[in-house]
Write a protein that holds these residues in place. Structure first.
Motif, PDB file in Angstrom:
ATOM      1  N   GLY A  77       0.813  -1.210   0.000  1.00  0.00           N
ATOM      2  CA  GLY A  77       0.000   0.000   0.000  1.00  0.00           C
ATOM      3  C   GLY A  77       0.847   1.261   0.000  1.00  0.00           C
ATOM      4  N   HIS A  78       1.899   1.262   0.810  1.00  0.00           N
ATOM      5  CA  HIS A  78       2.818   2.403   0.861  1.00  0.00           C
ATOM      6  C   HIS A  78       3.444   2.648  -0.507  1.00  0.00           C
ATOM      7  CE1 HIS A  78       6.083   4.834   2.914  1.00  0.00           C
ATOM      8  NE2 HIS A  78       6.644   4.567   1.749  1.00  0.00           N
ATOM      9  N   ARG A  79       3.975   1.600  -1.119  1.00  0.00           N
ATOM     10  CA  ARG A  79       4.642   1.738  -2.407  1.00  0.00           C
ATOM     11  C   ARG A  79       3.674   2.165  -3.499  1.00  0.00           C
ATOM     12  NH1 ARG A  79       9.158  -1.472  -3.762  1.00  0.00           N
ATOM     13  NH2 ARG A  79       7.901  -2.567  -5.325  1.00  0.00           N
ATOM     14  N   CYS A  80       2.433   1.706  -3.400  1.00  0.00           N
ATOM     15  CA  CYS A  80       1.420   2.085  -4.387  1.00  0.00           C
ATOM     16  C   CYS A  80       1.239   3.603  -4.412  1.00  0.00           C
ATOM     17  CB  CYS A  80       0.105   1.388  -4.050  1.00  0.00           C
ATOM     18  SG  CYS A  80      -1.282   1.835  -5.120  1.00  0.00           S
ATOM     19  N   LEU A  81       1.064   4.214  -3.239  1.00  0.00           N
ATOM     20  CA  LEU A  81       0.890   5.659  -3.185  1.00  0.00           C
ATOM     21  C   LEU A  81       2.198   6.393  -3.473  1.00  0.00           C
ATOM     22  CD1 LEU A  81      -0.797   8.173  -2.656  1.00  0.00           C
ATOM     23  CD2 LEU A  81      -0.375   7.858  -0.197  1.00  0.00           C
ATOM     24  N   ALA A  82       3.321   5.829  -3.026  1.00  0.00           N
ATOM     25  CA  ALA A  82       4.620   6.480  -3.238  1.00  0.00           C
ATOM     26  C   ALA A  82       4.895   6.699  -4.717  1.00  0.00           C
ATOM     27  CB  ALA A  82       5.738   5.646  -2.610  1.00  0.00           C
ATOM     28  N   ARG A  83       4.468   5.777  -5.562  1.00  0.00           N
ATOM     29  CA  ARG A  83       4.684   5.917  -6.999  1.00  0.00           C
ATOM     30  C   ARG A  83       4.047   7.197  -7.526  1.00  0.00           C
ATOM     31  NH1 ARG A  83       5.968   1.235  -9.686  1.00  0.00           N
ATOM     32  NH2 ARG A  83       4.705   1.739 -11.508  1.00  0.00           N
ATOM     33  N   GLY A  84       2.811   7.456  -7.110  1.00  0.00           N
ATOM     34  CA  GLY A  84       2.122   8.660  -7.569  1.00  0.00           C
ATOM     35  C   GLY A  84       2.679   9.928  -6.952  1.00  0.00           C
ATOM     36  N   LEU A  85       2.978   9.880  -5.655  1.00  0.00           N
ATOM     37  CA  LEU A  85       3.525  11.058  -4.991  1.00  0.00           C
ATOM     38  C   LEU A  85       4.872  11.455  -5.584  1.00  0.00           C
ATOM     39  CD1 LEU A  85       2.730  10.358  -1.221  1.00  0.00           C
ATOM     40  CD2 LEU A  85       1.512  11.874  -2.796  1.00  0.00           C
ATOM     41  N   SER A  86       5.659  10.467  -5.983  1.00  0.00           N
ATOM     42  CA  SER A  86       6.964  10.763  -6.570  1.00  0.00           C
ATOM     43  C   SER A  86       6.820  11.516  -7.887  1.00  0.00           C
ATOM     44  CB  SER A  86       7.751   9.466  -6.775  1.00  0.00           C
ATOM     45  OG  SER A  86       9.063   9.720  -7.192  1.00  0.00           O
ATOM     46  N   ASP A  87       5.789  11.202  -8.657  1.00  0.00           N
ATOM     47  CA  ASP A  87       5.541  11.943  -9.899  1.00  0.00           C
ATOM     48  C   ASP A  87       5.200  13.402  -9.611  1.00  0.00           C
ATOM     49  OD1 ASP A  87       5.987   9.770 -11.553  1.00  0.00           O
ATOM     50  OD2 ASP A  87       3.884   9.194 -11.665  1.00  0.00           O
ATOM     51  N   ILE A  88       4.417  13.640  -8.556  1.00  0.00           N
ATOM     52  CA  ILE A  88       4.093  15.012  -8.175  1.00  0.00           C
ATOM     53  C   ILE A  88       5.361  15.742  -7.735  1.00  0.00           C
ATOM     54  CG2 ILE A  88       2.775  16.470  -6.594  1.00  0.00           C
ATOM     55  CD1 ILE A  88       1.010  15.022  -8.631  1.00  0.00           C
ATOM     56  N   ALA A  89       6.215  15.060  -6.984  1.00  0.00           N
ATOM     57  CA  ALA A  89       7.485  15.650  -6.536  1.00  0.00           C
ATOM     58  C   ALA A  89       8.342  16.058  -7.722  1.00  0.00           C
ATOM     59  CB  ALA A  89       8.241  14.669  -5.645  1.00  0.00           C
ATOM     60  N   ALA A  90       8.329  15.236  -8.779  1.00  0.00           N
ATOM     61  CA  ALA A  90       9.177  15.487  -9.947  1.00  0.00           C
ATOM     62  C   ALA A  90       8.754  16.733 -10.725  1.00  0.00           C
ATOM     63  CB  ALA A  90       9.169  14.281 -10.879  1.00  0.00           C
ATOM     64  N   MET A  91       7.558  17.242 -10.465  1.00  0.00           N
ATOM     65  CA  MET A  91       7.097  18.478 -11.102  1.00  0.00           C
ATOM     66  C   MET A  91       7.230  19.666 -10.160  1.00  0.00           C
ATOM     67  SD  MET A  91       5.952  17.306 -14.100  1.00  0.00           S
ATOM     68  CE  MET A  91       4.720  18.401 -14.790  1.00  0.00           C
ATOM     69  N   GLY A  92       7.726  19.412  -8.942  1.00  0.00           N
ATOM     70  CA  GLY A  92       7.815  20.471  -7.949  1.00  0.00           C
ATOM     71  C   GLY A  92       6.481  20.787  -7.309  1.00  0.00           C
ATOM     72  N   GLY A  93       5.528  19.844  -7.360  1.00  0.00           N
ATOM     73  CA  GLY A  93       4.161  20.113  -6.940  1.00  0.00           C
ATOM     74  C   GLY A  93       3.840  19.713  -5.522  1.00  0.00           C
ATOM     75  N   GLU A  94       2.626  20.071  -5.113  1.00  0.00           N
ATOM     76  CA  GLU A  94       2.062  19.716  -3.813  1.00  0.00           C
ATOM     77  C   GLU A  94       0.948  18.708  -4.033  1.00  0.00           C
ATOM     78  OE1 GLU A  94       2.791  20.489  -0.785  1.00  0.00           O
ATOM     79  OE2 GLU A  94       4.145  22.188  -0.966  1.00  0.00           O
ATOM     80  N   PRO A  95       1.006  17.532  -3.409  1.00  0.00           N
ATOM     81  CA  PRO A  95      -0.094  16.574  -3.554  1.00  0.00           C
ATOM     82  C   PRO A  95      -1.316  17.017  -2.768  1.00  0.00           C
ATOM     83  CG  PRO A  95       1.533  15.757  -1.987  1.00  0.00           C
ATOM     84  CD  PRO A  95       2.085  17.047  -2.538  1.00  0.00           C
ATOM     85  N   LEU A  96      -2.495  16.762  -3.333  1.00  0.00           N
ATOM     86  CA  LEU A  96      -3.746  17.172  -2.703  1.00  0.00           C
ATOM     87  C   LEU A  96      -4.624  15.984  -2.335  1.00  0.00           C
ATOM     88  CD1 LEU A  96      -4.745  20.139  -5.059  1.00  0.00           C
ATOM     89  CD2 LEU A  96      -3.557  20.277  -2.857  1.00  0.00           C
ATOM     90  N   ALA A  97      -4.817  15.074  -3.255  1.00  0.00           N
ATOM     91  CA  ALA A  97      -5.755  13.976  -3.039  1.00  0.00           C
ATOM     92  C   ALA A  97      -5.335  12.772  -3.866  1.00  0.00           C
ATOM     93  CB  ALA A  97      -7.177  14.398  -3.421  1.00  0.00           C
ATOM     94  N   ALA A  98      -5.768  11.596  -3.417  1.00  0.00           N
ATOM     95  CA  ALA A  98      -5.472  10.355  -4.122  1.00  0.00           C
ATOM     96  C   ALA A  98      -6.763   9.584  -4.368  1.00  0.00           C
ATOM     97  CB  ALA A  98      -4.499   9.496  -3.311  1.00  0.00           C
ATOM     98  N   PHE A  99      -6.764   8.816  -5.457  1.00  0.00           N
ATOM     99  CA  PHE A  99      -7.906   7.980  -5.843  1.00  0.00           C
ATOM    100  C   PHE A  99      -7.373   6.579  -6.098  1.00  0.00           C
ATOM    101  CE2 PHE A  99      -8.713  12.326  -6.838  1.00  0.00           C
ATOM    102  CZ  PHE A  99     -10.041  12.539  -6.494  1.00  0.00           C
ATOM    103  N   LEU A 100      -7.963   5.607  -5.428  1.00  0.00           N
ATOM    104  CA  LEU A 100      -7.461   4.239  -5.468  1.00  0.00           C
ATOM    105  C   LEU A 100      -8.475   3.307  -6.102  1.00  0.00           C
ATOM    106  CD1 LEU A 100      -5.428   1.983  -4.537  1.00  0.00           C
ATOM    107  CD2 LEU A 100      -6.778   1.897  -2.419  1.00  0.00           C
TER     108      LEU A 100
END
Length: 338
Positions: A77-100
Protein backbone atom coordinates in the motif's frame (compact mmCIF):
# COMPACT_ATOMS: atom_id res chain seq x y z
CA UNK A 1 -16.78 7.24 -5.59
CA UNK A 2 -15.37 3.85 -4.65
CA UNK A 3 -18.21 2.10 -6.41
CA UNK A 4 -17.95 -1.67 -7.00
CA UNK A 5 -18.62 -3.99 -9.91
CA UNK A 6 -18.38 -7.43 -8.31
CA UNK A 7 -19.89 -10.72 -9.41
CA UNK A 8 -18.37 -12.96 -6.73
CA UNK A 9 -17.26 -12.64 -3.13
CA UNK A 10 -14.40 -10.43 -2.06
CA UNK A 11 -12.95 -10.49 1.47
CA UNK A 12 -16.04 -8.47 2.51
CA UNK A 13 -19.25 -7.69 0.64
CA UNK A 14 -18.86 -4.62 -1.53
CA UNK A 15 -20.84 -2.16 0.61
CA UNK A 16 -19.10 -3.33 3.76
CA UNK A 17 -15.68 -3.10 2.12
CA UNK A 18 -16.36 0.42 0.85
CA UNK A 19 -17.66 1.51 4.26
CA UNK A 20 -14.56 0.08 5.91
CA UNK A 21 -12.21 1.90 3.53
CA UNK A 22 -14.26 5.09 3.87
CA UNK A 23 -13.93 4.93 7.64
CA UNK A 24 -10.19 4.43 7.43
CA UNK A 25 -9.82 7.21 4.85
CA UNK A 26 -11.53 9.82 7.06
CA UNK A 27 -8.27 10.21 8.96
CA UNK A 28 -6.20 10.98 5.86
CA UNK A 29 -5.35 14.42 4.57
CA UNK A 30 -7.69 17.39 4.29
CA UNK A 31 -10.41 18.34 1.85
CA UNK A 32 -10.07 21.79 0.37
CA UNK A 33 -12.66 24.52 0.93
CA UNK A 34 -15.54 22.22 1.81
CA UNK A 35 -14.91 19.66 -0.94
CA UNK A 36 -16.37 16.17 -0.75
CA UNK A 37 -14.67 12.78 -0.80
CA UNK A 38 -15.83 9.15 -0.74
CA UNK A 39 -19.62 8.79 -0.87
CA UNK A 40 -20.60 10.61 -4.06
CA UNK A 41 -20.15 9.83 -7.74
CA UNK A 42 -17.23 12.28 -7.89
CA UNK A 43 -15.00 14.00 -5.37
CA UNK A 44 -15.15 17.79 -5.28
CA UNK A 45 -11.69 19.24 -4.67
CA UNK A 46 -10.91 22.90 -5.19
CA UNK A 47 -7.54 23.78 -6.67
CA UNK A 48 -5.84 26.68 -4.81
CA UNK A 49 -6.22 30.07 -6.50
CA UNK A 50 -3.47 30.78 -9.02
CA UNK A 51 -2.47 27.11 -9.29
CA UNK A 52 -2.60 24.50 -12.04
CA UNK A 53 -3.63 20.88 -11.49
CA UNK A 54 -1.15 18.01 -11.70
CA UNK A 55 -2.62 14.55 -12.34
CA UNK A 56 -0.72 11.26 -12.46
CA UNK A 57 -1.66 7.59 -12.45
CA UNK A 58 0.33 4.43 -11.75
CA UNK A 59 -0.40 0.71 -11.62
CA UNK A 60 0.83 -1.63 -8.87
CA UNK A 61 0.46 -5.15 -10.21
CA UNK A 62 1.03 -8.36 -8.30
CA UNK A 63 4.00 -10.37 -9.64
CA UNK A 64 5.19 -7.30 -11.55
CA UNK A 65 5.66 -4.62 -8.88
CA UNK A 66 5.32 -6.82 -5.79
CA UNK A 67 4.82 -10.36 -4.58
CA UNK A 68 2.66 -11.24 -1.62
CA UNK A 69 5.29 -13.78 -0.52
CA UNK A 70 7.94 -11.05 -0.37
CA UNK A 71 6.12 -7.83 0.49
CA UNK A 72 3.89 -7.28 3.54
CA UNK A 73 0.57 -5.64 2.64
CA UNK A 74 1.52 -2.41 4.43
CA UNK A 75 4.55 -2.12 2.15
CA UNK A 76 2.44 -2.76 -0.96
CA UNK A 77 0.00 0.00 0.00
CA UNK A 78 2.82 2.40 0.86
CA UNK A 79 4.64 1.74 -2.41
CA UNK A 80 1.42 2.09 -4.39
CA UNK A 81 0.89 5.66 -3.19
CA UNK A 82 4.62 6.48 -3.24
CA UNK A 83 4.68 5.92 -7.00
CA UNK A 84 2.12 8.66 -7.57
CA UNK A 85 3.52 11.06 -4.99
CA UNK A 86 6.96 10.76 -6.57
CA UNK A 87 5.54 11.94 -9.90
CA UNK A 88 4.09 15.01 -8.18
CA UNK A 89 7.49 15.65 -6.54
CA UNK A 90 9.18 15.49 -9.95
CA UNK A 91 7.10 18.48 -11.10
CA UNK A 92 7.81 20.47 -7.95
CA UNK A 93 4.16 20.11 -6.94
CA UNK A 94 2.06 19.72 -3.81
CA UNK A 95 -0.09 16.57 -3.55
CA UNK A 96 -3.75 17.17 -2.70
CA UNK A 97 -5.75 13.98 -3.04
CA UNK A 98 -5.47 10.35 -4.12
CA UNK A 99 -7.91 7.98 -5.84
CA UNK A 100 -7.46 4.24 -5.47
CA UNK A 101 -8.88 1.52 -7.70
CA UNK A 102 -8.47 -2.03 -6.40
CA UNK A 103 -9.14 -5.36 -8.11
CA UNK A 104 -9.00 -8.14 -5.52
CA UNK A 105 -9.04 -11.95 -5.89
CA UNK A 106 -11.75 -13.84 -3.96
CA UNK A 107 -9.27 -15.80 -1.84
CA UNK A 108 -7.56 -12.69 -0.44
CA UNK A 109 -7.89 -12.21 3.32
CA UNK A 110 -9.50 -9.10 4.75
CA UNK A 111 -6.44 -8.77 6.97
CA UNK A 112 -4.29 -8.29 3.86
CA UNK A 113 -6.67 -5.63 2.48
CA UNK A 114 -6.67 -3.78 5.82
CA UNK A 115 -2.87 -3.87 5.89
CA UNK A 116 -2.69 -2.50 2.35
CA UNK A 117 -5.03 0.38 3.15
CA UNK A 118 -3.21 1.18 6.40
CA UNK A 119 0.14 1.29 4.61
CA UNK A 120 -1.27 3.63 1.97
CA UNK A 121 -2.97 5.89 4.52
CA UNK A 122 0.09 6.10 6.78
CA UNK A 123 2.02 7.61 3.88
CA UNK A 124 -0.96 9.80 2.96
CA UNK A 125 -0.97 11.17 6.51
CA UNK A 126 2.70 12.12 6.22
CA UNK A 127 2.00 14.35 3.22
CA UNK A 128 -1.55 15.44 4.21
CA UNK A 129 -3.07 13.72 1.19
CA UNK A 130 -6.75 12.76 1.22
CA UNK A 131 -7.93 9.40 -0.11
CA UNK A 132 -10.91 10.92 -1.92
CA UNK A 133 -12.35 8.01 -3.91
CA UNK A 134 -11.71 5.26 -6.41
CA UNK A 135 -13.24 1.96 -7.42
CA UNK A 136 -13.23 -1.72 -6.45
CA UNK A 137 -13.69 -4.82 -8.58
CA UNK A 138 -13.10 -8.54 -8.55
CA UNK A 139 -9.94 -10.00 -10.00
CA UNK A 140 -9.71 -13.61 -11.20
CA UNK A 141 -6.39 -14.31 -9.49
CA UNK A 142 -4.11 -11.43 -8.52
CA UNK A 143 -4.13 -8.02 -6.87
CA UNK A 144 -4.23 -5.01 -9.19
CA UNK A 145 -4.10 -1.47 -7.79
CA UNK A 146 -4.19 1.81 -9.67
CA UNK A 147 -3.42 5.04 -7.87
CA UNK A 148 -4.35 8.46 -9.23
CA UNK A 149 -2.82 11.43 -7.42
CA UNK A 150 -4.03 15.00 -7.84
CA UNK A 151 -1.61 17.79 -7.03
CA UNK A 152 -1.13 21.45 -7.78
CA UNK A 153 1.61 23.89 -8.64
CA UNK A 154 1.58 27.69 -9.05
CA UNK A 155 0.74 28.60 -12.64
CA UNK A 156 3.66 28.38 -15.02
CA UNK A 157 6.11 26.94 -12.49
CA UNK A 158 5.85 23.16 -13.03
CA UNK A 159 9.29 21.65 -13.69
CA UNK A 160 9.16 19.72 -16.97
CA UNK A 161 11.50 17.19 -18.54
CA UNK A 162 12.03 19.46 -21.52
CA UNK A 163 14.00 22.35 -20.03
CA UNK A 164 17.58 21.02 -19.97
CA UNK A 165 20.19 23.07 -21.88
CA UNK A 166 23.80 22.30 -22.91
CA UNK A 167 26.09 23.23 -20.03
CA UNK A 168 23.55 22.47 -17.30
CA UNK A 169 24.74 20.32 -14.44
CA UNK A 170 23.05 16.96 -13.77
CA UNK A 171 22.11 16.17 -10.16
CA UNK A 172 20.43 13.41 -8.15
CA UNK A 173 18.95 13.29 -4.68
CA UNK A 174 19.91 10.54 -2.24
CA UNK A 175 21.57 7.31 -3.33
CA UNK A 176 20.76 4.92 -6.15
CA UNK A 177 20.24 1.18 -6.39
CA UNK A 178 18.79 0.40 -2.95
CA UNK A 179 15.42 -0.82 -4.23
CA UNK A 180 16.72 -2.91 -7.12
CA UNK A 181 19.51 -4.26 -4.92
CA UNK A 182 16.96 -5.40 -2.34
CA UNK A 183 14.84 -6.96 -5.08
CA UNK A 184 17.89 -8.92 -6.24
CA UNK A 185 18.34 -10.25 -2.70
CA UNK A 186 14.66 -11.17 -2.47
CA UNK A 187 14.89 -13.20 -5.67
CA UNK A 188 17.88 -15.19 -4.37
CA UNK A 189 16.90 -15.84 -0.76
CA UNK A 190 14.68 -18.62 0.55
CA UNK A 191 13.83 -16.66 3.70
CA UNK A 192 12.07 -13.31 3.94
CA UNK A 193 13.96 -10.06 4.42
CA UNK A 194 13.11 -7.80 7.33
CA UNK A 195 11.48 -4.69 5.80
CA UNK A 196 12.95 -2.54 8.57
CA UNK A 197 16.45 -3.45 7.34
CA UNK A 198 15.64 -2.43 3.75
CA UNK A 199 13.37 0.63 4.09
CA UNK A 200 14.25 2.22 0.74
CA UNK A 201 12.72 -0.74 -1.07
CA UNK A 202 9.79 -1.57 1.21
CA UNK A 203 8.94 1.99 2.32
CA UNK A 204 10.44 4.54 -0.12
CA UNK A 205 9.97 8.22 0.73
CA UNK A 206 8.86 10.48 -2.17
CA UNK A 207 10.99 13.63 -2.37
CA UNK A 208 8.10 16.09 -2.11
CA UNK A 209 10.02 18.61 0.02
CA UNK A 210 13.08 18.51 -2.24
CA UNK A 211 10.96 18.99 -5.37
CA UNK A 212 9.14 21.91 -3.78
CA UNK A 213 12.45 23.53 -2.75
CA UNK A 214 13.90 23.22 -6.26
CA UNK A 215 10.76 24.77 -7.75
CA UNK A 216 10.48 27.60 -5.22
CA UNK A 217 14.17 28.54 -5.63
CA UNK A 218 13.95 28.18 -9.42
CA UNK A 219 16.98 25.88 -9.39
CA UNK A 220 15.92 23.01 -11.66
CA UNK A 221 15.69 23.48 -15.42
CA UNK A 222 14.34 19.94 -15.97
CA UNK A 223 13.39 17.13 -13.61
CA UNK A 224 12.14 13.54 -13.44
CA UNK A 225 11.82 10.96 -10.70
CA UNK A 226 14.01 7.87 -10.93
CA UNK A 227 11.40 5.12 -11.25
CA UNK A 228 12.76 3.24 -14.28
CA UNK A 229 16.48 3.58 -13.50
CA UNK A 230 19.05 6.36 -13.92
CA UNK A 231 20.14 5.32 -17.43
CA UNK A 232 16.56 5.27 -18.71
CA UNK A 233 15.24 8.33 -16.88
CA UNK A 234 18.22 10.47 -17.94
CA UNK A 235 17.47 9.38 -21.50
CA UNK A 236 13.89 10.65 -21.02
CA UNK A 237 15.16 14.11 -20.05
CA UNK A 238 17.57 14.18 -22.99
CA UNK A 239 14.92 13.07 -25.48
CA UNK A 240 12.38 15.64 -24.26
CA UNK A 241 14.98 18.43 -24.15
CA UNK A 242 16.72 17.55 -27.42
CA UNK A 243 20.15 17.28 -25.78
CA UNK A 244 22.82 14.77 -24.82
CA UNK A 245 24.58 14.11 -21.52
CA UNK A 246 27.78 12.91 -19.92
CA UNK A 247 27.78 11.37 -16.44
CA UNK A 248 30.75 10.46 -14.25
CA UNK A 249 30.84 6.95 -12.81
CA UNK A 250 32.94 8.20 -9.91
CA UNK A 251 30.24 10.70 -8.89
CA UNK A 252 27.14 8.48 -8.98
CA UNK A 253 26.03 7.87 -5.36
CA UNK A 254 25.72 4.10 -4.93
CA UNK A 255 23.43 2.93 -2.12
CA UNK A 256 24.29 0.53 0.65
CA UNK A 257 21.60 -1.91 1.77
CA UNK A 258 20.90 -4.08 4.79
CA UNK A 259 22.39 -3.82 8.26
CA UNK A 260 25.91 -3.97 6.86
CA UNK A 261 25.13 -1.15 4.39
CA UNK A 262 27.00 -3.12 1.75
CA UNK A 263 27.16 -1.21 -1.53
CA UNK A 264 25.11 -2.60 -4.40
CA UNK A 265 26.76 -3.35 -7.73
CA UNK A 266 27.32 -0.25 -9.84
CA UNK A 267 25.20 -1.70 -12.66
CA UNK A 268 22.24 -1.88 -10.28
CA UNK A 269 22.73 1.76 -9.26
CA UNK A 270 22.95 2.74 -12.92
CA UNK A 271 20.03 0.77 -14.31
CA UNK A 272 17.89 -0.32 -11.35
CA UNK A 273 14.48 1.29 -10.88
CA UNK A 274 12.07 2.30 -8.11
CA UNK A 275 14.52 4.54 -6.28
CA UNK A 276 12.02 7.44 -6.41
CA UNK A 277 14.88 9.89 -6.10
CA UNK A 278 14.85 13.09 -8.17
CA UNK A 279 17.07 13.52 -11.22
CA UNK A 280 17.33 17.15 -12.30
CA UNK A 281 19.40 19.62 -14.27
CA UNK A 282 20.43 23.14 -13.28
CA UNK A 283 22.00 26.02 -15.19
CA UNK A 284 25.70 26.71 -14.55
CA UNK A 285 24.98 29.91 -12.62
CA UNK A 286 22.64 28.23 -10.14
CA UNK A 287 24.00 27.46 -6.67
CA UNK A 288 22.62 24.00 -5.91
CA UNK A 289 23.06 23.11 -2.23
CA UNK A 290 24.67 19.84 -1.16
CA UNK A 291 21.59 18.97 0.88
CA UNK A 292 17.88 19.78 0.63
CA UNK A 293 15.30 18.87 3.28
CA UNK A 294 17.82 16.51 4.87
CA UNK A 295 18.51 14.72 1.58
CA UNK A 296 21.94 14.70 -0.05
CA UNK A 297 22.28 16.30 -3.49
CA UNK A 298 25.06 15.05 -5.80
CA UNK A 299 26.24 16.47 -9.11
CA UNK A 300 26.89 13.53 -11.43
CA UNK A 301 27.50 15.10 -14.85
CA UNK A 302 26.49 17.73 -17.36
CA UNK A 303 24.18 18.24 -20.30
CA UNK A 304 25.89 18.24 -23.72
CA UNK A 305 25.06 19.22 -27.28
CA UNK A 306 23.98 16.39 -29.56
CA UNK A 307 21.65 13.57 -28.60
CA UNK A 308 23.92 10.86 -27.15
CA UNK A 309 24.38 9.95 -23.49
CA UNK A 310 27.87 8.96 -22.31
CA UNK A 311 29.34 7.45 -19.16
CA UNK A 312 32.89 8.44 -18.20
CA UNK A 313 34.30 5.47 -16.31
CA UNK A 314 36.73 5.58 -13.40
CA UNK A 315 39.71 4.95 -15.70
CA UNK A 316 38.79 8.03 -17.77
CA UNK A 317 37.42 6.05 -20.72
CA UNK A 318 34.14 7.34 -22.16
CA UNK A 319 31.50 5.04 -23.63
CA UNK A 320 27.94 5.51 -24.78
CA UNK A 321 25.45 4.70 -22.05
CA UNK A 322 22.51 2.52 -23.13
CA UNK A 323 19.13 2.90 -21.44
CA UNK A 324 18.82 -0.46 -19.66
CA UNK A 325 16.32 0.40 -16.97
CA UNK A 326 12.83 -0.99 -16.46
CA UNK A 327 10.65 -1.32 -19.55
CA UNK A 328 7.35 -3.15 -19.11
CA UNK A 329 6.53 -4.33 -22.58
CA UNK A 330 10.10 -5.39 -23.36
CA UNK A 331 10.07 -7.60 -20.27
CA UNK A 332 6.61 -8.91 -21.11
CA UNK A 333 7.86 -10.02 -24.53
CA UNK A 334 10.70 -11.81 -22.78
CA UNK A 335 8.27 -13.51 -20.42
CA UNK A 336 9.80 -11.85 -17.36
CA UNK A 337 8.05 -10.76 -14.19
CA UNK A 338 9.87 -9.40 -11.21
Amino acid sequence: MLSCYIDFALPLHEKTLIARIRGQARRSGVLLDGGTGIGDDCAVIKIPRGHEALVTTDFSLENIHFRRAWHPPESVGHRCLARGLSDIAAMGGEPLAAFLSLALPPDLSQRWVDGFINGLLNLADKFKVRLAGGDTAASPGSVLADIVVLGSVPKGTAILRSGAQPGDGIYVTGELGASAGTLSLLSRRKTKLRPSDFPRHFYPVPRIEAGRFLRERKLASAMIDISDGLSTDLRHICDESGVGAEVEQEEIPVAGIGRSARKVDFGIALHGGEDYELLFTAAPGKRVPSQVAGVKITRIGRIMRGRKVFLRERDGMKRELPARGWEHFKLARMGAGL
